[in-house]
Design an enzyme around this catalytic site. Structure first.
Site, PDB file in Angstrom:
ATOM      1  N   LYS A 196       0.824  -1.209   0.000  1.00 49.19           N
ATOM      2  CA  LYS A 196       0.000   0.000   0.000  1.00 49.19           C
ATOM      3  C   LYS A 196       0.861   1.263   0.000  1.00 49.19           C
ATOM      4  CE  LYS A 196      -2.490   1.579   3.600  1.00 49.19           C
ATOM      5  NZ  LYS A 196      -2.386   3.055   3.604  1.00 49.19           N
TER       6      LYS A 196
ATOM      7  N   ASP B 264      -3.531   4.298  -1.910  1.00 49.37           N
ATOM      8  CA  ASP B 264      -4.450   4.756  -0.854  1.00 49.37           C
ATOM      9  C   ASP B 264      -4.369   6.264  -0.693  1.00 49.37           C
ATOM     10  OD1 ASP B 264      -6.184   4.768   1.301  1.00 49.37           O
ATOM     11  OD2 ASP B 264      -4.650   4.161   2.748  1.00 49.37           O
TER      12      ASP B 264
ATOM     13  N   LYS C 113      -7.247   8.115  -0.709  1.00 49.43           N
ATOM     14  CA  LYS C 113      -8.539   8.508  -0.096  1.00 49.43           C
ATOM     15  C   LYS C 113      -9.107   9.759  -0.777  1.00 49.43           C
ATOM     16  CE  LYS C 113      -7.287   6.561   4.384  1.00 49.43           C
ATOM     17  NZ  LYS C 113      -5.866   6.236   4.144  1.00 49.43           N
TER      18      LYS C 113
ATOM     19  N   ASP D  59     -13.343  14.765  -3.504  1.00 51.14           N
ATOM     20  CA  ASP D  59     -13.423  16.061  -4.189  1.00 51.14           C
ATOM     21  C   ASP D  59     -14.712  16.036  -5.018  1.00 51.14           C
ATOM     22  OD1 ASP D  59     -12.737  18.519  -5.528  1.00 51.14           O
ATOM     23  OD2 ASP D  59     -10.627  18.068  -5.169  1.00 51.14           O
TER      24      ASP D  59
ATOM     25  N   THR E 142     -10.189   4.359  10.872  1.00 49.66           N
ATOM     26  CA  THR E 142     -10.044   3.528  12.081  1.00 49.66           C
ATOM     27  C   THR E 142      -9.474   4.322  13.255  1.00 49.66           C
ATOM     28  OG1 THR E 142      -8.087   2.734  10.913  1.00 49.66           O
ATOM     29  CG2 THR E 142      -9.913   1.226  11.072  1.00 49.66           C
TER      30      THR E 142
ATOM     31  N   GLY F 106       0.818  -1.811   8.989  1.00 48.19           N
ATOM     32  CA  GLY F 106       1.930  -0.896   8.794  1.00 48.19           C
ATOM     33  C   GLY F 106       2.897  -0.968   9.946  1.00 48.19           C
ATOM     34  N   ARG F 107       2.711  -0.047  10.893  1.00 47.71           N
ATOM     35  CA  ARG F 107       3.713   0.142  11.943  1.00 47.71           C
ATOM     36  C   ARG F 107       4.057  -1.111  12.714  1.00 47.71           C
ATOM     37  NH1 ARG F 107       0.609   5.319  14.057  1.00 47.71           N
ATOM     38  NH2 ARG F 107      -1.059   4.021  13.206  1.00 47.71           N
TER      39      ARG F 107
HETATM   40  O1  C5P Z   1       0.492   1.557  10.975  1.00 48.74           O
HETATM   41  P1  C5P Z   1      -0.912   1.047  10.809  1.00 48.74           P
HETATM   42  O2  C5P Z   1      -0.999  -0.450  10.717  1.00 48.74           O
HETATM   43  O3  C5P Z   1      -1.872   1.666  11.794  1.00 48.74           O
HETATM   44  O4  C5P Z   1      -1.313   1.587   9.362  1.00 48.74           O
HETATM   45  C1  C5P Z   1      -2.610   1.520   8.861  1.00 48.74           C
HETATM   46  C2  C5P Z   1      -2.608   2.020   7.450  1.00 48.74           C
HETATM   47  O5  C5P Z   1      -3.928   1.947   6.954  1.00 48.74           O
HETATM   48  C3  C5P Z   1      -2.164   3.471   7.281  1.00 48.74           C
HETATM   49  O6  C5P Z   1      -1.450   3.523   6.052  1.00 48.74           O
HETATM   50  C4  C5P Z   1      -3.446   4.265   7.152  1.00 48.74           C
HETATM   51  O7  C5P Z   1      -3.324   5.365   6.297  1.00 48.74           O
HETATM   52  C5  C5P Z   1      -4.377   3.235   6.528  1.00 48.74           C
HETATM   53  N1  C5P Z   1      -5.801   3.404   6.794  1.00 48.74           N
HETATM   54  C6  C5P Z   1      -6.346   3.461   8.059  1.00 48.74           C
HETATM   55  N2  C5P Z   1      -7.700   3.634   8.225  1.00 48.74           N
HETATM   56  C7  C5P Z   1      -8.488   3.716   7.159  1.00 48.74           C
HETATM   57  C8  C5P Z   1      -7.946   3.629   5.876  1.00 48.74           C
HETATM   58  C9  C5P Z   1      -6.578   3.453   5.723  1.00 48.74           C
HETATM   59  O8  C5P Z   1      -5.618   3.324   9.037  1.00 48.74           O
HETATM   60  N3  C5P Z   1      -9.789   3.816   7.326  1.00 48.74           N
END
Ligand code: C5P
Length: 242
Positions: free
Chosen positions: A36, A63, A65, A68, A127, A217-218
């Site tokens: 992503k 991603d 998002k 507009d 989230t 991600g993290r």
């Molecule tokens: O680091 P972490 O696992 O929290 O990353 C979640 C990823 O998902 C981030 O890249 C964030 O931008 C994305 N995301 C999110 N909530 C959403 C849509 C995308 O956390 N509703």
């Protein structure tokens, strides 16, 4: 078209620049098929990073998002759809006309090129937001209610998938059927820190509840050995690993 089974683990490349992102892609290419690219990396490296990941034989979830007016979003969607782009996101709060014009753009691409696999996902409620945050921006029902509301709207506009928290995966699956693609960020291993995410669950729970894909991600990128952590995640959801 041949059905390809993709790893349910999507890796969020939330890193400052291309070199690091590509290192992560190489490290995790045995466990993940879709990577992503979000706002951080895209605003630094531009569309080139998407092509570089595709060039490594991987698929990309763009991603951004988008939110507009309908014409602007449809034009951005037009610029993003290509072979290798598996998913792209637009905001449900952009409304019916915006969702429908993005879906219409994708439909026109598919008519011309049957190899396009891109699916548009509707971002429902981030989230990182809970009911209190929603109330503050004038949405006076629960996050779950809002997620369902936006998911229904998106489907009625021809959108095939949603991004939602793991907390809503099961109700979305129950109420909206098995064809809907459900992608859940906000996923953590039990031992992890939730950070700024407020509606979280483990990958196994999210998949059990009906998610098709989890975005991590993290909690993955901060591991000393991310590939081993990714293998453990896939084992926890009974996805065969190599
Ligand atoms: O680091 P972490 O696992 O929290 O990353 C979640 C990823 O998902 C981030 O890249 C964030 O931008 C994305 N995301 C999110 N909530 C959403 C849509 C995308 O956390 N509703």
């Amino acid at each position: 078209m041949k059905k390809i089974v993709l790893s349910p683990l999507i890796v969020a490349l939330d890193v400052p620049q291309a070199a690091e992102a590509l290192r992560v892609v190489d490290q995790l290419s045995g466990q993940a098929d879709v990577f992503k690219v979000g706002l951080q990396l895209f605003t630094k490296e531009g569309p080139r990073i998407v092509d570089e990941i595709i060039g490594r034989g991987k698929k990309v979830f763009v991603d951004l998002k988008l939110h507009d007016i309908p014409n602007t979003v449809a034009s951005a969607v037009e610029n993003l759809i290509k072979p290798g782009v598996e998913f792209l996101t637009i905001h449900g709060l952009g409304g019916r006309e915006m969702l429908a014009s993005a879906a219409g753009m994708l439909a026109r691409f598919r008519e011309k090129n049957p190899h396009i696999r891109t699916k548009i996902l509707c971002v429902t409620v981030l989230t990182s937001l809970d009911d209190e945050d929603l109330n503050e921006v004038g949405i006076d029902h629960s996050a779950t209610g809002e997620v369902l509301n936006l998911a229904r709207l998106a489907i009625s506009c021809g959108i095939e998938g949603v991004v939602a928290s793991p907390e809503e995966a099961s109700i979305l699956r129950q109420q909206l059927g098995r064809d809907l693609v459900i992608v859940t960020p906000g996923v953590r291993m039990v031992e992890d820190d939730a950070g700024d995410q407020k509606r979280v669950a483990t990958p196994a729970q999210a998949i059990r509840d009906g998610a098709n894909f989890v975005v991590m991600g993290r909690s993955l990128l901060s591991q000393i050995r991310p590939a081993e952590a990714a293998k453990r995640i896939l084992e926890s959801i009974n996805f065969p690993t190599v």
